[in-house]
Design a protein around this motif. Structure first.
Motif, PDB file in Angstrom:
ATOM      1  N   GLN A 180      14.991  38.459  81.115  1.00 17.25           N
ATOM      2  CA  GLN A 180      15.072  40.018  81.098  1.00 17.25           C
ATOM      3  C   GLN A 180      15.020  40.472  79.670  1.00 17.25           C
ATOM      4  O   GLN A 180      15.369  41.684  79.555  1.00 17.25           O
ATOM      5  CB  GLN A 180      16.654  40.320  81.703  1.00 17.25           C
ATOM      6  N   ALA A 181      14.645  39.679  78.721  1.00 18.23           N
ATOM      7  CA  ALA A 181      14.590  40.340  77.431  1.00 18.23           C
ATOM      8  C   ALA A 181      13.017  40.587  76.767  1.00 18.23           C
ATOM      9  O   ALA A 181      12.958  41.566  76.212  1.00 18.23           O
ATOM     10  CB  ALA A 181      15.074  39.250  76.511  1.00 18.23           C
ATOM     11  N   PHE A 182      12.097  39.400  77.173  1.00 19.14           N
ATOM     12  CA  PHE A 182      10.944  39.617  76.642  1.00 19.14           C
ATOM     13  C   PHE A 182      10.229  40.849  77.321  1.00 19.14           C
ATOM     14  O   PHE A 182      10.538  41.233  78.395  1.00 19.14           O
ATOM     15  CB  PHE A 182      10.005  38.281  77.358  1.00 19.14           C
ATOM     16  N   GLY A 183       9.700  41.489  76.302  1.00 17.65           N
ATOM     17  CA  GLY A 183       9.030  42.952  76.739  1.00 17.65           C
ATOM     18  C   GLY A 183       9.938  44.204  76.902  1.00 17.65           C
ATOM     19  O   GLY A 183       9.599  45.255  76.863  1.00 17.65           O
ATOM     20  N   ARG A 184      11.238  43.847  76.401  1.00 17.44           N
ATOM     21  CA  ARG A 184      12.208  45.019  76.727  1.00 17.44           C
ATOM     22  C   ARG A 184      13.317  45.187  75.026  1.00 17.44           C
ATOM     23  O   ARG A 184      13.309  46.276  74.724  1.00 17.44           O
ATOM     24  CB  ARG A 184      13.202  44.643  77.796  1.00 17.44           C
ATOM     25  N   ILE A 185      13.412  43.867  74.642  1.00 12.10           N
ATOM     26  CA  ILE A 185      14.499  43.729  73.423  1.00 12.10           C
ATOM     27  C   ILE A 185      13.974  42.473  72.751  1.00 12.10           C
ATOM     28  O   ILE A 185      13.345  41.606  73.361  1.00 12.10           O
ATOM     29  CB  ILE A 185      15.720  44.020  73.491  1.00 12.10           C
ATOM     30  N   ASP A 186      14.338  42.472  71.527  1.00 16.55           N
ATOM     31  CA  ASP A 186      14.183  41.310  70.966  1.00 16.55           C
ATOM     32  C   ASP A 186      15.474  40.153  71.420  1.00 16.55           C
ATOM     33  O   ASP A 186      16.469  40.565  71.772  1.00 16.55           O
ATOM     34  CB  ASP A 186      14.482  41.156  69.367  1.00 16.55           C
ATOM     35  N   VAL A 187      14.878  39.006  71.488  1.00 20.69           N
ATOM     36  CA  VAL A 187      16.186  37.971  71.793  1.00 20.69           C
ATOM     37  C   VAL A 187      17.151  37.890  71.093  1.00 20.69           C
ATOM     38  O   VAL A 187      17.025  37.444  69.878  1.00 20.69           O
ATOM     39  CB  VAL A 187      15.445  36.514  71.969  1.00 20.69           C
ATOM     40  N   GLY A 188      18.387  38.082  71.170  1.00 24.73           N
ATOM     41  CA  GLY A 188      19.652  38.263  70.348  1.00 24.73           C
ATOM     42  C   GLY A 188      19.456  38.913  69.296  1.00 24.73           C
ATOM     43  O   GLY A 188      20.255  38.838  68.141  1.00 24.73           O
ATOM     44  N   GLY A 189      18.672  40.065  69.332  1.00 28.60           N
ATOM     45  CA  GLY A 189      18.458  40.964  68.042  1.00 28.60           C
ATOM     46  C   GLY A 189      17.624  40.214  66.781  1.00 28.60           C
ATOM     47  O   GLY A 189      17.563  40.993  66.001  1.00 28.60           O
ATOM     48  N   ILE A 190      17.023  39.230  67.358  1.00 30.56           N
ATOM     49  CA  ILE A 190      16.093  38.525  66.432  1.00 30.56           C
ATOM     50  C   ILE A 190      14.887  38.466  66.756  1.00 30.56           C
ATOM     51  O   ILE A 190      14.506  38.208  68.028  1.00 30.56           O
ATOM     52  CB  ILE A 190      16.528  37.179  65.842  1.00 30.56           C
ATOM     53  N   SER A 191      13.835  38.808  66.040  1.00 37.18           N
ATOM     54  CA  SER A 191      12.530  38.768  66.668  1.00 37.18           C
ATOM     55  C   SER A 191      12.047  37.311  67.174  1.00 37.18           C
ATOM     56  O   SER A 191      12.773  36.309  66.522  1.00 37.18           O
ATOM     57  CB  SER A 191      11.502  39.323  65.533  1.00 37.18           C
ATOM     58  N   PRO A 192      11.318  37.186  67.965  1.00 40.42           N
ATOM     59  CA  PRO A 192      10.816  35.814  68.502  1.00 40.42           C
ATOM     60  C   PRO A 192      10.500  35.131  67.655  1.00 40.42           C
ATOM     61  O   PRO A 192      10.799  33.752  67.808  1.00 40.42           O
ATOM     62  CB  PRO A 192       9.663  36.395  69.552  1.00 40.42           C
ATOM     63  N   GLY A 193       9.484  35.466  66.626  1.00 39.90           N
ATOM     64  CA  GLY A 193       9.201  34.535  65.278  1.00 39.90           C
ATOM     65  C   GLY A 193      10.263  33.888  64.593  1.00 39.90           C
ATOM     66  O   GLY A 193      10.064  32.940  64.205  1.00 39.90           O
ATOM     67  N   GLN A 194      11.305  35.007  64.294  1.00 40.45           N
ATOM     68  CA  GLN A 194      12.486  34.607  63.515  1.00 40.45           C
ATOM     69  C   GLN A 194      13.121  33.487  64.389  1.00 40.45           C
ATOM     70  O   GLN A 194      13.743  32.443  64.004  1.00 40.45           O
ATOM     71  CB  GLN A 194      13.221  35.798  63.179  1.00 40.45           C
ATOM     72  N   VAL A 195      13.340  33.486  65.653  1.00 43.48           N
ATOM     73  CA  VAL A 195      14.130  32.661  66.306  1.00 43.48           C
ATOM     74  C   VAL A 195      13.567  31.397  66.486  1.00 43.48           C
ATOM     75  O   VAL A 195      13.995  30.281  66.255  1.00 43.48           O
ATOM     76  CB  VAL A 195      14.086  33.053  68.042  1.00 43.48           C
ATOM     77  N   SER A 196      11.982  31.322  66.504  1.00 39.47           N
ATOM     78  CA  SER A 196      11.356  30.159  66.331  1.00 39.47           C
ATOM     79  C   SER A 196      11.252  29.323  64.912  1.00 39.47           C
ATOM     80  O   SER A 196      11.657  28.102  64.855  1.00 39.47           O
ATOM     81  CB  SER A 196       9.981  30.217  66.957  1.00 39.47           C
ATOM     82  N   CYS A 197      11.026  30.235  63.818  1.00 40.45           N
ATOM     83  CA  CYS A 197      10.909  29.758  62.763  1.00 40.45           C
ATOM     84  C   CYS A 197      11.878  29.499  61.838  1.00 40.45           C
ATOM     85  O   CYS A 197      12.154  28.418  61.099  1.00 40.45           O
ATOM     86  CB  CYS A 197       9.680  30.556  61.979  1.00 40.45           C
ATOM     87  N   GLN A 198      13.094  30.534  61.996  1.00 40.26           N
ATOM     88  CA  GLN A 198      14.274  30.508  61.075  1.00 40.26           C
ATOM     89  C   GLN A 198      15.246  29.794  61.645  1.00 40.26           C
ATOM     90  O   GLN A 198      15.950  28.576  61.245  1.00 40.26           O
ATOM     91  CB  GLN A 198      14.486  31.781  60.666  1.00 40.26           C
ATOM     92  N   VAL A 199      15.526  30.116  62.978  1.00 40.07           N
ATOM     93  CA  VAL A 199      16.731  29.444  63.453  1.00 40.07           C
ATOM     94  C   VAL A 199      16.710  28.257  64.176  1.00 40.07           C
ATOM     95  O   VAL A 199      16.957  27.259  64.068  1.00 40.07           O
ATOM     96  CB  VAL A 199      17.647  30.503  64.400  1.00 40.07           C
ATOM     97  N   ALA A 200      15.391  28.225  65.102  1.00 39.87           N
ATOM     98  CA  ALA A 200      15.152  27.031  65.617  1.00 39.87           C
ATOM     99  C   ALA A 200      14.527  26.189  64.802  1.00 39.87           C
ATOM    100  O   ALA A 200      14.581  24.707  65.155  1.00 39.87           O
ATOM    101  CB  ALA A 200      14.072  27.162  66.884  1.00 39.87           C
ATOM    102  N   GLY A 201      14.209  26.534  63.493  1.00 36.92           N
ATOM    103  CA  GLY A 201      13.395  25.387  62.515  1.00 36.92           C
ATOM    104  C   GLY A 201      14.605  24.711  61.592  1.00 36.92           C
ATOM    105  O   GLY A 201      14.123  23.878  61.069  1.00 36.92           O
TER     106      GLY A 201
END
Length: 391
Positions: A180-201
């Protein structure tokens, strides 16, 4: 005939004209099996890989990190079952999750593969972060935390960034149902790239996410699990070697072509959906004029811009849904995946109680919702309430 008013965008979205056109074109020219190595097969494969690339760009990952599925439900099943395929442990989640999370959790526990720790849910509609911290600190062998980015019924945005940060300190895999988030808001207020590279990394944390094309104006029957190279996935189904053996079955290049268009469109979706909040607020103000005792489910400060879930003072949710359908207005009284059941919404029940859940309905707007449709919906609701007072 008067045009209908569609306010059930969380159930599914109307496909874009560009999506329909792309699918029609591929249906005529690239209908072959994309696993075949001949010319026709390679043509079909190009559309599958085009979808993978477009979804990867939307999610901020490498195309190799995209596993195409039949939709969000399969992606959620794949993540949860993979986490407990080889070793039992604890699954941390909550009762406000989509059925494709809660029912899989119940099944894993019944099979003896997982112990489920159900998180406390606050009246705001968000999980209790303090309870999550306790669960991660005290539960034995927590293997997976499953939480959604945006609740499918209330629109409440969940504290995914905080949850991922807490899980990262203990090396717990986090699966985010981001349908329900993609295409509507950023995941958790963090951009998808940040989730992947900064947090998930970060060290010791793995983050997977699910998406479904039909929630962002694409076709039904296709979705994706966004994963990482260090996440060990186990197939739920057994069969061929498609999707690196993780998801067997012949991929549909027609659906893939539509998914690619929808994913590219979704990249700018946050801007379009931000403008929907004004219409949602106008709808709520009108509902409160019609029923001053109406209660809004979920903290209004935490919601995505396009959803309102309300409890009416005298109407049951299913009755109001049926009455408005006859007036040409489409809404829902819970998750579309739970439609037809007699049970009240488990989401609203977890937040409040069954009585309130039975009186609740969801209005979900989209980028195609207009001021005229909101006014038409309010006129229809007013007519329904007027008839009920006369009866």
């Amino acid at each position: 005939m008067t045009a209908r008013v569609y306010l059930d965008w969380n159930a599914t979205t109307p496909p874009l004209d560009e999506v329909i056109d792309a699918m029609h074109a591929v249906l005529r020219t690239a209908w072959a099996n994309p696993s075949s190595i001949h010319l026709e097969g390679r043509g079909a494969r190009s559309h599958v890989e085009g979808a993978r690339a477009a979804v990867a760009e939307l999610a901020g990952v490498d195309p190799r990190d995209i596993v195409l599925t039949s939709g969000g439900t399969e992606a959620n099943n794949l993540a949860l079952r993979s986490a407990f395929a080889r070793t039992a442990g604890t699954l941390v989640t909550s009762r406000i999750e989509h059925p494709s999370i809660t029912r899989v959790a119940e099944a894993l526990e019944a099979e003896g593969k997982a112990r489920v720790r159900w998180l406390r849910v606050q009246p705001s509609g968000a999980i209790d972060v303090d309870d999550l911290e306790r669960a991660l600190a005290t539960e034995p062998d927590v293997r997976l935390l499953a939480l959604q980015a945006v609740n499918h019924e209330t629109g409440v945005v969940q504290p995914t960034a905080e949850a991922i940060a807490l899980a990262s300190t203990r090396g717990v895999w986090v699966h985010v149902d981001a349908v329900q988030a993609f295409g509507r808001i950023d995941v958790g207020g963090i951009s998808p790239g940040q989730v992947s590279c900064q947090v998930a990394g970060g060290d010791g944390v793995r983050v997977t996410r699910s998406m479904a094309a039909h929630k962002m104006r694409g076709p039904k029957g296709i979705g994706a699990l966004v994963t990482r190279a260090d996440v060990l996935l186990e197939p739920v189904l057994r069969g061929g070697a498609q999707e690196r053996g993780i998801r067997p079955g012949t991929l549909d290049p027609v659906a893939a072509a539509g998914f690619a268009v929808a994913a590219r469109h979704a990249r700018s979706g946050q801007e379009r959906y931000a403008h929907v909040a004004e219409l949602r607020d106008r709808l709520e103000a009108g509902l409160l004029r019609i029923d001053p005792r109406l209660a809004i489910n979920g903290d209004v400060r935490l919601r995505a811009p396009h959803v309102t879930n309300v409890a009416f003072s005298a109407w049951s949710g299913p009755e109001l849904v049926a009455a408005l359908d006859l007036e040409g207005v489409s809404i829902s009284s819970g998750s579309a995946c739970s439609a037809g059941t007699i049970e009240p919404s488990p989401v609203i029940t977890a937040m409040h109680d069954e009585a309130r859940a039975r009186r609740s309905v969801r209005f979900s707007l989209g980028e195609g919702t207009t001021s005229e449709s909101i006014e038409a919906a309010l006129v229809a609701i007013d007519r329904v309430f007027a008839r009920s007072h006369m009866a």
